[in-house]
Scaffold this motif. Sequence first.
Motif, PDB file in Angstrom:
ATOM      1  N   ASN A 276       6.238   0.283  -2.742  1.00 47.65           N
ATOM      2  CA  ASN A 276       5.049  -0.564  -2.808  1.00 47.65           C
ATOM      3  C   ASN A 276       4.049   0.039  -3.782  1.00 47.65           C
ATOM      4  N   ARG A 277       3.767   1.312  -3.635  1.00 43.71           N
ATOM      5  CA  ARG A 277       2.743   1.958  -4.456  1.00 43.71           C
ATOM      6  C   ARG A 277       3.319   2.260  -5.828  1.00 43.71           C
ATOM      7  N   GLU A 278       2.608   1.926  -6.877  1.00 46.49           N
ATOM      8  CA  GLU A 278       3.101   2.190  -8.228  1.00 46.49           C
ATOM      9  C   GLU A 278       2.724   3.612  -8.660  1.00 46.49           C
ATOM     10  N   PRO A 294      -2.197   7.288  -8.030  1.00 52.14           N
ATOM     11  CA  PRO A 294      -2.688   7.068  -6.666  1.00 52.14           C
ATOM     12  C   PRO A 294      -2.428   8.256  -5.743  1.00 52.14           C
ATOM     13  N   ALA A 295      -3.268   8.351  -4.701  1.00 52.90           N
ATOM     14  CA  ALA A 295      -3.062   9.410  -3.709  1.00 52.90           C
ATOM     15  C   ALA A 295      -1.937   8.968  -2.792  1.00 52.90           C
ATOM     16  N   SER A 296      -0.734   9.401  -3.098  1.00 52.81           N
ATOM     17  CA  SER A 296       0.412   9.004  -2.279  1.00 52.81           C
ATOM     18  C   SER A 296       1.482  10.077  -2.388  1.00 52.81           C
ATOM     19  N   GLY A 297       1.878  10.606  -1.230  1.00 54.39           N
ATOM     20  CA  GLY A 297       2.921  11.630  -1.219  1.00 54.39           C
ATOM     21  C   GLY A 297       4.205  11.086  -1.826  1.00 54.39           C
ATOM     22  N   LEU A 298       4.439   9.815  -1.581  1.00 56.54           N
ATOM     23  CA  LEU A 298       5.654   9.172  -2.085  1.00 56.54           C
ATOM     24  C   LEU A 298       5.692   9.258  -3.616  1.00 56.54           C
ATOM     25  N   VAL A 299       4.567   8.941  -4.235  1.00 56.79           N
ATOM     26  CA  VAL A 299       4.501   8.977  -5.700  1.00 56.79           C
ATOM     27  C   VAL A 299       4.657  10.415  -6.201  1.00 56.79           C
ATOM     28  N   TYR A 353       1.456  -8.866   4.130  1.00 56.80           N
ATOM     29  CA  TYR A 353       2.557  -7.890   4.004  1.00 56.80           C
ATOM     30  C   TYR A 353       2.052  -6.441   4.028  1.00 56.80           C
ATOM     31  N   TYR A 354       1.042  -6.141   3.159  1.00 57.77           N
ATOM     32  CA  TYR A 354       0.633  -4.734   3.004  1.00 57.77           C
ATOM     33  C   TYR A 354      -0.357  -4.315   4.086  1.00 57.77           C
ATOM     34  N   TYR A 355      -1.523  -5.010   4.105  1.00 59.22           N
ATOM     35  CA  TYR A 355      -2.530  -4.607   5.092  1.00 59.22           C
ATOM     36  C   TYR A 355      -2.060  -4.938   6.504  1.00 59.22           C
ATOM     37  N   LEU A 362       3.702  -1.638  11.334  1.00 62.87           N
ATOM     38  CA  LEU A 362       4.689  -0.557  11.295  1.00 62.87           C
ATOM     39  C   LEU A 362       4.071   0.847  11.233  1.00 62.87           C
ATOM     40  N   TRP A 363       2.977   0.984  10.481  1.00 64.83           N
ATOM     41  CA  TRP A 363       2.378   2.339  10.329  1.00 64.83           C
ATOM     42  C   TRP A 363       1.965   2.926  11.681  1.00 64.83           C
ATOM     43  N   PRO A 364       1.122   2.244  12.468  1.00 67.05           N
ATOM     44  CA  PRO A 364       0.799   2.839  13.783  1.00 67.05           C
ATOM     45  C   PRO A 364       1.997   2.859  14.734  1.00 67.05           C
ATOM     46  N   GLN A 409      12.098   2.653  -1.112  1.00 67.24           N
ATOM     47  CA  GLN A 409      11.188   3.599  -0.469  1.00 67.24           C
ATOM     48  C   GLN A 409      10.335   2.964   0.629  1.00 67.24           C
ATOM     49  N   ASP A 410      10.451   3.546   1.799  1.00 67.94           N
ATOM     50  CA  ASP A 410       9.441   3.399   2.838  1.00 67.94           C
ATOM     51  C   ASP A 410       9.416   2.094   3.634  1.00 67.94           C
ATOM     52  N   TYR A 411       8.455   2.108   4.574  1.00 66.87           N
ATOM     53  CA  TYR A 411       8.390   1.067   5.605  1.00 66.87           C
ATOM     54  C   TYR A 411       7.933  -0.276   5.067  1.00 66.87           C
ATOM     55  N   HIS A 412       7.546  -0.330   3.799  1.00 64.66           N
ATOM     56  CA  HIS A 412       7.138  -1.622   3.243  1.00 64.66           C
ATOM     57  C   HIS A 412       8.352  -2.511   2.983  1.00 64.66           C
ATOM     58  N   PHE A 413       9.554  -1.896   2.911  1.00 58.20           N
ATOM     59  CA  PHE A 413      10.723  -2.662   2.478  1.00 58.20           C
ATOM     60  C   PHE A 413      11.912  -2.541   3.433  1.00 58.20           C
ATOM     61  N   TRP A 433      12.897   6.562   4.421  1.00 58.37           N
ATOM     62  CA  TRP A 433      11.771   6.234   5.294  1.00 58.37           C
ATOM     63  C   TRP A 433      10.838   7.449   5.294  1.00 58.37           C
ATOM     64  N   HIS A 434       9.669   7.310   4.630  1.00 58.68           N
ATOM     65  CA  HIS A 434       8.814   8.495   4.435  1.00 58.68           C
ATOM     66  C   HIS A 434       7.976   8.846   5.660  1.00 58.68           C
ATOM     67  N   ILE A 435       7.984   7.990   6.664  1.00 61.67           N
ATOM     68  CA  ILE A 435       7.129   8.258   7.827  1.00 61.67           C
ATOM     69  C   ILE A 435       8.028   8.510   9.050  1.00 61.67           C
ATOM     70  N   PRO A 436       7.462   8.938  10.164  1.00 63.72           N
ATOM     71  CA  PRO A 436       8.333   9.245  11.298  1.00 63.72           C
ATOM     72  C   PRO A 436       9.030   7.988  11.839  1.00 63.72           C
ATOM     73  N   GLU A 540      -6.901  14.923   1.714  1.00 69.45           N
ATOM     74  CA  GLU A 540      -6.293  13.826   2.476  1.00 69.45           C
ATOM     75  C   GLU A 540      -6.680  12.446   1.981  1.00 69.45           C
ATOM     76  N   ARG A 541      -5.815  11.464   2.273  1.00 68.79           N
ATOM     77  CA  ARG A 541      -6.283  10.079   2.281  1.00 68.79           C
ATOM     78  C   ARG A 541      -7.051   9.935   3.590  1.00 68.79           C
ATOM     79  N   ILE A 542      -8.056   9.064   3.609  1.00 74.32           N
ATOM     80  CA  ILE A 542      -8.802   8.903   4.864  1.00 74.32           C
ATOM     81  C   ILE A 542      -7.973   7.994   5.772  1.00 74.32           C
ATOM     82  N   SER A 578      -8.733   4.986   1.539  1.00 74.53           N
ATOM     83  CA  SER A 578      -7.395   4.399   1.635  1.00 74.53           C
ATOM     84  C   SER A 578      -7.449   3.139   2.502  1.00 74.53           C
ATOM     85  N   ARG A 579      -6.696   2.111   2.099  1.00 77.51           N
ATOM     86  CA  ARG A 579      -6.520   0.879   2.902  1.00 77.51           C
ATOM     87  C   ARG A 579      -7.856   0.389   3.466  1.00 77.51           C
ATOM     88  N   THR A 580      -8.854   0.399   2.637  1.00 78.24           N
ATOM     89  CA  THR A 580     -10.231   0.228   3.119  1.00 78.24           C
ATOM     90  C   THR A 580     -10.547  -1.174   3.648  1.00 78.24           C
TER      91      THR A 580
END
Length: 748
Positions: A276-278, A294-299, A353-355, A362-364, A409-413, A433-436, A540-542, A578-580
């Motif tokens: 998702n993140r470019e 962008p602030a993203s560990g994935l990137v 989709y994203y927010y 999925l994130w929480p 990559q990741d829970y977006h897809f 899957w970059h998250i738990p 950190e990202r907030i 982040s995700r403000t």
Amino acid sequence: MRLLLRLLGGIWLATLVVIAGFTYLEVQEERARLVQDIGRRAALAADAVREATEPLVARQSRAGYDRVLKRFGRPDRSIAIYDQFGSVIEASPEVKPALGPLSPLVSEAMSNRGPARGFQDVGGARRWVHVVPLERDDLIIGAVAILLDAQYLESYEWGLWQRSAVRLGVLILLLTGITWLLVRWTVTRPIARMAEWTKQLKAGQPVAPPPDADASLFGSLAGEVTGLARTLARARAVAEQEARLRLHGESVWTEERLKQFVQIRFGARPIFVVSNREPVSHVRDGKTIKELQPASGLVTALEPIVLACGGVWVAHGSGDADRVVGERIGLPSDDPTYTLRRVWLDAEEEAGYYYGFANEGLWPLCHIVHERPRFRAGDWEQYRAVNHKFALTLLEEMEKADDPIVLVQDYHFALLPQMIKRERPDARVALFWHIPWPNFEAFGICPWQEEILLGMLGADLVGFHTQFHCNNFLETVERTIEGRVEWDHFTVVRGQHTTHVLPFPISVATDAVEEPERVDKAAVMAQVEVSAEFLGVGVERIDYTKGLPERLRAIRRFFERWPQYRRRVVFVQIASPSRTRIPRYQALQEETRAMVRAINEEIGERGWRPVVYRERHHDHREIRAFYRAADFCMVTALHDGMNLVAKEFIAARDDDDGVLILSRFTGASRELGDALLVNPYDIEDTADAIRRAIEMSQRERRDRMARMRAQVREQNIYRWAGRLLSELARIPRTALADRQGTTEDRLV
Ligand code: G6P
């Protein structure tokens, strides 16, 4: 020099043409005005003389002629009087001997019964001549000629040309001087410096480009040279590193080794990355457009892989100037090695989709942080639609590629692997899957759990950071859908398709390809207007998973329990918004700001703030300076798949110093046993870890850091990619012919 002469030649010619042209026009205008003026004066005088002369001619009064000549004659005005046959009766003495040439004008005036005029050379001088006939009883009885001196007309014109010549000279001098200075300052000198710079680079001295290598002046040339220099420096550093490793007989994965590995295993088969993140977004900054990472560990993790292997990266074009820059661009922009293909999403798609589904559902759901997931049918619809949209783009990109390698990559897809595999069974698809992954009961609250699992199992390989998350996933599959989970092979078999589920702890690139810059702790602190003996950092990202409030509470507690460290320790928190648009994130932002304010007010003293809070995007270079200057770094996430900040901090410490305080609920804690491991919910424990970090002996710090650095260096991102790609390469190829139905049928 030649360039300067050519430039000046052009400027001189242009100036000459312009000045000469304008002077010519001015002379013409002046001449017309003066001729009109002299003509008018001559006509007035001629009328007066005619009136006085007509009665005299009739009477043939010689004495009268003398009176007229005296009365109307002047040094610049001569008079001639003619009889009816055009012969001179009387004339002013200065012109009398030379009146012959006037006869045509006199005859013209008499035959036309009207004035005749024009310039004539009379008595060796240029004069304006005005002739009027004399009449009596309707008969022509003679004529009168007025001759005005017109010499001054020529000298006036000549004066105009002279003045213009002086103007031209001054202008040419000025323009020559200014051009010379400009060329020297903005072209010759910078070019000479750039030449000197490239010479130094060629000699292997890593020097910064000259500051006057102005891109706006030299255009793409400056960019190209900079890119070339960077490539050269990289290539040299890589070669040196390879040689060093060979010498020590080490088998660490490097960028070069990954490149060779991919070439041997996959030949010319391209790699496609989807996230998702470019990797780079383009954003407006006033009137200019700048690149932002962008602030993203994935990137952070994936970029070194595409830099090494090339390929196509498909991602959401989210920067506000992305469309201006392009849908398909080469990156890095100064020396492209891979292609970024952007997918555009409208506001509704992004919201759902994203927010919505990805970040409020999925994130929480996957992080155990007691934040209730929100599942809305509308969001789910958008999530499916956007996965579908990305699948179409990816298929378009892969159209000409045989047996492509796809790294999703990741829970977006979660749904993308199945969509791709149905259409392109020849593709080898991995989903990382970059998250738990939560336990099956927690996951069970998702209303679309089956669809998500089936979508993911479309992949040939599903990767998590830890074995624990793989086990959770396999258990979820076993209890949720039909299929055979083979625990001894860590696979899921459904019909003809097998999905391998394996742990790949992600990491960062550790090769110091660029010369490490010197770091002065005092200077880094001065940047944020503080000074102290000890510096702690957090990056950190907030995000509520990162445990920011808990960390701040621990910092406050530390100063309460050990007041002797007041004024001696400063903690800098770099926080990237982040995700403000999500209310929970806004609330966290507020809460964090308020807590920082409160701590600084309650514990801070004149000239000392315990916490410096920098809430904005920071680039890698800025962050690196803080990592390198810090005495300790706090990574106290409440739950995190891996957490690459911990590894980045270690990678940055080539001085083998600094202490890492790390949450035991991060994936990274499984590998980094030499960090001070804490339970971030336990404020006393974390506060104590800060004290231990500060009081740790230099020897212990160095031993711990050296061991962690060896670990991160060994388990770096190239190794991660190498392992993941080896697993993919092992999976047997499925023929394209296995497809059934149309693309649309298969994708839906
Ligand atoms: C986590 C996710 C990434 C994501 C990053 C930043 O690390 O695993 O996929 O890119 O957070 O979040 P954002 O929503 O800004 O991309």
